[in-house]
Design a protein around this motif. Structure first.
Motif, short mmCIF file in Angstrom:
data_model
loop_
_atom_site.label_atom_id
_atom_site.label_comp_id
_atom_site.label_asym_id
_atom_site.label_seq_id
_atom_site.Cartn_x
_atom_site.Cartn_y
_atom_site.Cartn_z
N GLY A 49 24.32 -2.03 -39.13
CA GLY A 49 25.59 -1.46 -38.52
C GLY A 49 25.96 -0.24 -38.86
O GLY A 49 25.62 0.68 -39.73
N VAL A 101 29.01 2.61 -39.11
CA VAL A 101 30.46 2.76 -39.08
C VAL A 101 31.84 3.90 -38.98
O VAL A 101 30.36 4.53 -40.15
N ALA A 161 36.36 -4.64 -40.14
CA ALA A 161 34.79 -4.98 -40.18
C ALA A 161 34.19 -4.58 -40.39
O ALA A 161 32.89 -5.22 -39.98
N TYR A 162 34.33 -4.71 -41.83
CA TYR A 162 33.05 -4.46 -43.09
C TYR A 162 33.18 -6.30 -42.90
O TYR A 162 32.00 -6.48 -42.80
N LEU A 184 30.46 -7.54 -40.28
CA LEU A 184 29.59 -7.03 -40.57
C LEU A 184 28.37 -7.91 -41.57
O LEU A 184 27.30 -8.23 -41.78
N TRP A 188 23.52 -0.98 -43.81
CA TRP A 188 24.22 0.03 -42.57
C TRP A 188 24.71 1.79 -42.64
O TRP A 188 24.37 1.32 -43.67
N HIS A 201 27.32 5.04 -43.13
CA HIS A 201 29.05 5.05 -42.71
C HIS A 201 28.66 6.40 -42.74
O HIS A 201 27.68 7.27 -43.53
N VAL A 255 30.61 5.83 -32.29
CA VAL A 255 31.51 4.16 -32.90
C VAL A 255 32.84 4.90 -33.23
O VAL A 255 33.13 6.11 -33.58
N VAL A 302 37.75 2.32 -38.09
CA VAL A 302 37.09 0.68 -38.78
C VAL A 302 39.04 0.69 -38.52
O VAL A 302 39.39 -0.47 -37.88
N TYR A 352 32.99 -1.67 -34.65
CA TYR A 352 31.91 -1.07 -35.50
C TYR A 352 30.69 -1.43 -33.84
O TYR A 352 31.19 -1.81 -33.34
#
Length: 571
Positions: free
Chosen positions: A180, A182, A194-195, A198, A207, A209, A478, A481, A522
């Motif tokens: 993932g 984001v 969005a979280y 995922l 994922w 960040h 991306v 969020v 995302y």
């Protein structure tokens, strides 16, 4: 919870590179004006900014017994280990940032099954007020490419159980990886659906960040289409260690964020808003020296709280650049583009080409170049907080140029350039791209956040002559969020701006295959030996906690091509 296309592994320890770059540190234990790429959106009335007590970050269900109110998390997976994190509230008054509360012994347990009948590791760590009662456990001796479950115990209170996963063995033949991706989550602008989406997938190896995990502004001071969906805690702009701790604590109460942290390990880097807008080592656009204390103290407080509240191993004390390996398929170089950069230069003053200015710093650039050159993996992924592909606005009409300039902090007339990203440090970019060409380094993919828009880019050696100039790498950017993008700034219906602006942006930037200026969401990056593909997903409404998600577009780069191409279905 199961995963797809898992690899086999030998179980051998992490490589020497991992040991050097990711060894646990003691930190784990325990203004000048610059052009802003975003303009603060002020609240309609001063009354929207209210004083918030520290307890605003603490759910009402706190009890006398120790409590795990901020979830559990894991991060930075290695072939033989994982970093575990939680925060315990030992007594009700020991809220984030309070600096009070007794030392509390916290036990951690790792098992192969969710029922914890097959325990493989356990230990204890002490939560203290000095670390805001956050704890980390850097667990080693695990098997590679393996799902594990973990939880914590304080007194008689047991934390929620969570899933994590180790990386494949360094020499493993890995069929595929899925991450993932984001960035840019402004609490006040909406909910973190969005979280949630995922987390619900159940197929992520980890994922990423890519920065702006939180924002430093006070309530109503930063882009929310003029409406605060849910107020910050504290309500004022954060500047002190207590302030940053409270803000981290508020974010960690979000149920969707907790769910994602409990579903897969995170691999995080910071950008500027973890400190203050357009941060550099000597200051930030959103900091007034003296009136808001010293920048040195504010920066130290922001970094301390980040390492307390995030499951991240600093490679060098106080930074987030480091490298992770996922078998022979991919390695991931994670950059810190705030701690070593020169101050952002003014628009059009020629400073962008100054060879004495740097975005990465000399040591980090040398580390990155060496890692890319010596990598023996199929793919070289780079976690990159600001866009590396060149970006010129071209001949946008005035009604589109003004909001785009507001978002990027550009002058509303004249040269259009975002000097906070790689465009403002062209000597560093030329050096890095020349290095890729000189050493015939292929399959380099930059994964980027920051700009609140989704992009699929080639990264040309010379944007001015592209496509005659070859592409050195590719870049998937991306969107945010929740943080405002163009349609939010203009307060128009979603898609209105992108329909007009995207073709004009692409016309001025032939290496840009796609840009969506308006939507939030995302990405999901799927990597095989043949290609790296980014599937872009968008939210129905960032202001709604139950927002749905839908697939928007997909782009891939095939091995050996260094170019992006559209794909008409998600993986």
């Amino acid at each position: 919870m199961t995963s797809r296309h898992r690899s086999s592994g030998s179980g051998r320890p992490a490589s020497a590179e991992h040991a050097d770059a990711l060894a646990p540190s003691s930190a784990e234990r325990a203004r000048s004006f610059v052009p802003s790429r975003r303009t603060v959106v002020k609240a309609a009335t001063a009354g929207a900014v209210l004083a918030a007590p520290l307890t605003a970050a603490l759910p009402a269900r706190a009890a006398a017994a120790p409590a795990f109110l901020h979830g559990v998390a894991s991060g930075d997976p290695l072939p033989d280990g994982i970093l575990l994190w939680t925060r315990v509230t030992p007594v009700p008054e020991a809220v984030p940032g309070s600096g009070v509360g007794p030392d509390t012994e916290v036990e951690w347990t790792v098992a192969r099954d969710r029922a914890f009948t097959d325990i493989v590791a356990k230990g204890t760590v002490t939560a203290t007020a000095a670390s805001d009662h956050t704890v980390k456990a850097d667990v080693r001796g695990l098997e590679p490419a393996t799902d594990y479950w973990f939880r914590f115990l304080a007194g008689t209170t047991v934390s929620p159980a969570a899933r994590t996963r180790t990386a494949p063995a360094p020499d493993a033949a890995v069929q595929g990886l899925r991450f993932g991706v984001v960035s840019c989550a402004n609490w006040e602008a909406g909910h973190f659906a969005a979280y949630r989406h995922l987390a619900a997938r159940g197929d992520l190896d980890a994922w990423l960040h890519l920065g702006d995990y939180l924002y430093e502004y006070g309530t109503g001071e930063y882009g929310t289409r003029g409406t605060v969906v849910r107020p910050h805690a504290p309500a004022h702009e954060i500047r002190t260690l207590a302030d940053y701790r409270v803000r981290h604590g508020r974010h960690k109460t979000d149920p969707d964020l907790q769910a994602l942290h409990a579903a897969a390990p995170v691999i995080a880097i910071w950008d500027d808003h973890e400190f203050a807008d357009n941060a550099w080592p000597g200051g930030a656009e959103n900091h007034t020296e003296g009136a808001e204390g010293t920048w040195a103290a504010r920066l130290a407080a922001a970094k301390q709280s980040y390492f307390e509240w995030m499951p991240v191993r600093p490679a060098i004390a106080g930074t987030t650049y480091r490298r992770l390996r996922f078998g022979r398929l991919a390695d991931l170089s994670l950059l810190d583009l705030r701690s070593f950069r020169s101050q952002q230069t003014g628009i059009g003053d020629g400073g962008v080409d100054d060879p004495d200015r740097t975005l990465t710093g000399r040591a980090q650039m040398d580390w990155l170049k060496a890692g890319l050159r010596t990598s023996d993996t199929t793919w070289r992924l780079v976690g990159n907080s600001v866009m590396i592909a060149p970006f010129a606005i071209g001949s946008l009409t005035a009604d589109l140029l003004r909001p785009l300039a507001e978002l990027l902090g550009l002058p509303r007339e004249g040269l259009a350039l975002n000097t906070d990203q790689w465009d403002g440090y062209t000597d560093d970019r030329r050096e890095l791209l020349a290095h890729l060409r000189t050493h015939a380094i292929r399959n380099t993919v930059f994964l980027t956040g920051d700009i609140h828009m989704a992009w699929a880019n080639d990264v040309p050696y010379d944007a001015g002559t592209y496509p005659l100039s070859a592409s050195a790498a590719t870049e998937f950017v991306v969107t945010s969020v929740t943080s405002d993008n163009l349609d939010d700034i203009m307060k128009v219906r979603e898609g209105t701006v992108s329909a007009v602006a995207a073709p004009l942006i692409r016309a001025a930037n032939r290496h840009v295959h796609w840009v969506d200026t308006d939507r939030h969401g995302y990405g999901v990056l799927d990597v095989t030996a043949e290609r790296a593909q980014m599937d872009y997903y968008v939210l129905s409404d960032r202001t709604q906690a139950d927002a749905t998600a839908s697939w928007a577009r997909s782009y891939r780069t095939r091995s050996g091509t260094q170019q992006v191409e559209r794909v008409y279905d998600p993986v």
